[in-house]
Design an enzyme around this catalytic site. Structure first.
Site, short mmCIF file in Angstrom:
data_model
loop_
_atom_site.label_atom_id
_atom_site.label_comp_id
_atom_site.label_asym_id
_atom_site.label_seq_id
_atom_site.Cartn_x
_atom_site.Cartn_y
_atom_site.Cartn_z
N ASP A 8 41.65 40.35 38.84
CA ASP A 8 42.13 41.43 38.02
C ASP A 8 41.26 42.64 38.38
O ASP A 8 40.19 42.48 38.98
CB ASP A 8 41.95 41.03 36.55
N LEU A 9 41.71 43.84 38.07
CA LEU A 9 40.89 45.01 38.44
C LEU A 9 40.11 45.56 37.25
O LEU A 9 38.88 45.48 37.19
CB LEU A 9 41.79 46.11 39.04
N ASP A 10 40.87 46.10 36.31
CA ASP A 10 40.28 46.77 35.16
C ASP A 10 39.53 45.75 34.30
O ASP A 10 40.15 44.84 33.76
CB ASP A 10 41.44 47.42 34.39
N THR A 16 36.74 50.38 34.18
CA THR A 16 37.67 51.47 33.93
C THR A 16 38.33 51.39 32.55
O THR A 16 39.00 52.33 32.13
CB THR A 16 38.79 51.47 34.99
N LYS A 44 44.62 45.63 26.95
CA LYS A 44 44.05 45.20 28.24
C LYS A 44 45.02 44.33 29.01
O LYS A 44 45.58 43.39 28.46
CB LYS A 44 42.71 44.47 28.03
N SER A 113 46.54 43.34 39.60
CA SER A 113 46.27 44.25 38.48
C SER A 113 47.56 44.85 37.98
O SER A 113 48.47 45.13 38.77
CB SER A 113 45.34 45.37 38.96
N ALA A 114 47.63 45.06 36.66
CA ALA A 114 48.80 45.72 36.09
C ALA A 114 48.77 47.22 36.39
O ALA A 114 49.74 47.92 36.12
CB ALA A 114 48.82 45.49 34.58
N SER A 115 47.67 47.68 36.95
CA SER A 115 47.52 49.13 37.14
C SER A 115 48.14 49.64 38.43
O SER A 115 47.86 49.16 39.52
CB SER A 115 46.05 49.51 37.12
N LYS A 144 51.96 40.80 32.77
CA LYS A 144 51.16 39.79 32.08
C LYS A 144 51.54 39.84 30.60
O LYS A 144 51.78 40.92 30.10
CB LYS A 144 49.66 40.11 32.24
N GLU A 168 39.93 37.02 35.16
CA GLU A 168 40.57 37.91 34.20
C GLU A 168 39.66 38.26 33.02
O GLU A 168 38.87 37.44 32.58
CB GLU A 168 41.81 37.22 33.62
N ASP A 169 39.82 39.47 32.51
CA ASP A 169 39.06 39.85 31.31
C ASP A 169 39.98 40.02 30.10
O ASP A 169 39.52 40.34 29.01
CB ASP A 169 38.32 41.17 31.53
P1 B16 Z 1 47.97 52.07 34.87
P2 B16 Z 1 44.31 45.27 34.84
C1 B16 Z 1 45.53 47.18 33.41
O1 B16 Z 1 44.71 46.81 34.48
C2 B16 Z 1 44.71 47.72 32.26
O2 B16 Z 1 43.89 46.69 31.72
C3 B16 Z 1 45.61 48.25 31.19
O3 B16 Z 1 44.83 48.77 30.12
C4 B16 Z 1 46.52 49.33 31.77
O4 B16 Z 1 47.43 49.83 30.81
C5 B16 Z 1 47.30 48.74 32.94
O5 B16 Z 1 46.38 48.23 33.90
C6 B16 Z 1 48.19 49.76 33.62
O6 B16 Z 1 47.41 50.72 34.26
O7 B16 Z 1 48.33 52.97 33.73
O8 B16 Z 1 46.80 52.58 35.68
O9 B16 Z 1 49.15 51.73 35.74
O10 B16 Z 1 43.36 44.82 33.78
O11 B16 Z 1 45.60 44.47 34.92
O12 B16 Z 1 43.64 45.44 36.17
MG MG Z 2 41.73 43.54 33.11
#
Ligand code: B16
Ligand code: MG
Length: 215
Positions: A8-10, A16, A44, A113-115, A144, A168-169
């Protein structure tokens, strides 16, 4: 045998989460919603769109699609502004060393990562060279806690579900790994993970390493 690690990233690679929180707080204020850190836990691992739905849900607010989209855009702009502060010390404890160690032992590495900002963040932190594949959350329909992004990440590095372990966190992320039938390491106080570590720094411990890779 474990041949690859899905990160996972964040909250796992980079610190972040605090920037997401600050950006959402600012956006929420406009709708008279006061975000607290406890509620932030629910955000998260959750996509940008779904996060805003949850926040507005506190006051049962439903926005017309156009306004909803412009709020999403604004949140991301705020977030990206905060990312200016990213630097070497935004990499969470032990992560860079763990990545180097994985490369050295020929394990494959993917980011799940969802980001949508993941590639940008990884580039800024100069970590791209340790990563073989980054899943694209934009092309994955179910976020997720559904398993899809982890399944895609394993596929991306050519491994089967029983050949990888995910780190994962977030509860949503650990649940996604569980549904994907993958081994999981949770950072923090999480349910359903196989191992729980207090911090990413423990990933480098000999004992943890042995547990994961069996020697
Ligand atoms: P973005 P992860 C997630 O990252 C974050 O934990 C979550 O808070 C955020 O809304 C999501 O990414 C989307 O991010 O707005 O940058 O596309 O923990 O899955 O790495
Ligand atoms: Mg995370």
């Amino acid at each position: 045998d474990i041949k690859g690690v899905l990160f996972d990233l964040d909250g796992v690679i980079a610190d972040t989460a605090k920037y997401h929180y600050l950006a959402w707080r600012e956006v929420a204020k406009r709708y008279d919603i006061e975000l607290c850190e406890g509620f932030n836990e629910n955000l998260k691992g959750v996509s940008r769109r779904e996060s805003l739905e949850k926040i507005l849900g506190i006051k049962n607010i439903v926005l017309p699609e156009e306004e909803f989209k412009s709020v999403l855009k604004e949140k991301n702009e705020l977030y990206i502004n905060y990312l200016e502060e990213l630097g070497e010390d935004s990499i969470l404890p032990g992560i860079k060393e763990f990545l180097i160690d994985l490369k050295r032992s020929n394990k494959r590495v993917a980011v799940a990562s969802a980001s949508k900002n993941a590639p940008y963040i990884l580039e800024k932190l100069e970590l791209l060279k340790y990563i073989d594949y980054i899943a694209d959350p934009g092309s994955i329909e179910r976020g997720k806690p559904e398993p899809d992004i982890f399944l895609d990440a394993a596929r991306g590095i050519g491994l089967k579900t029983d050949e990888v372990v995910g780190i994962e966190d977030s509860q949503a992320g650990v649940d996604a790994l569980y549904r994907a039938n993958m081994l999981s390491i949770g950072i923090g106080d999480l349910r359903n993970s196989l191992y729980n570590l207090e911090s990413t720094g423990e990933l480098l411990d000999k004992k943890t390493r042995r547990l994961i890779f069996k020697g």
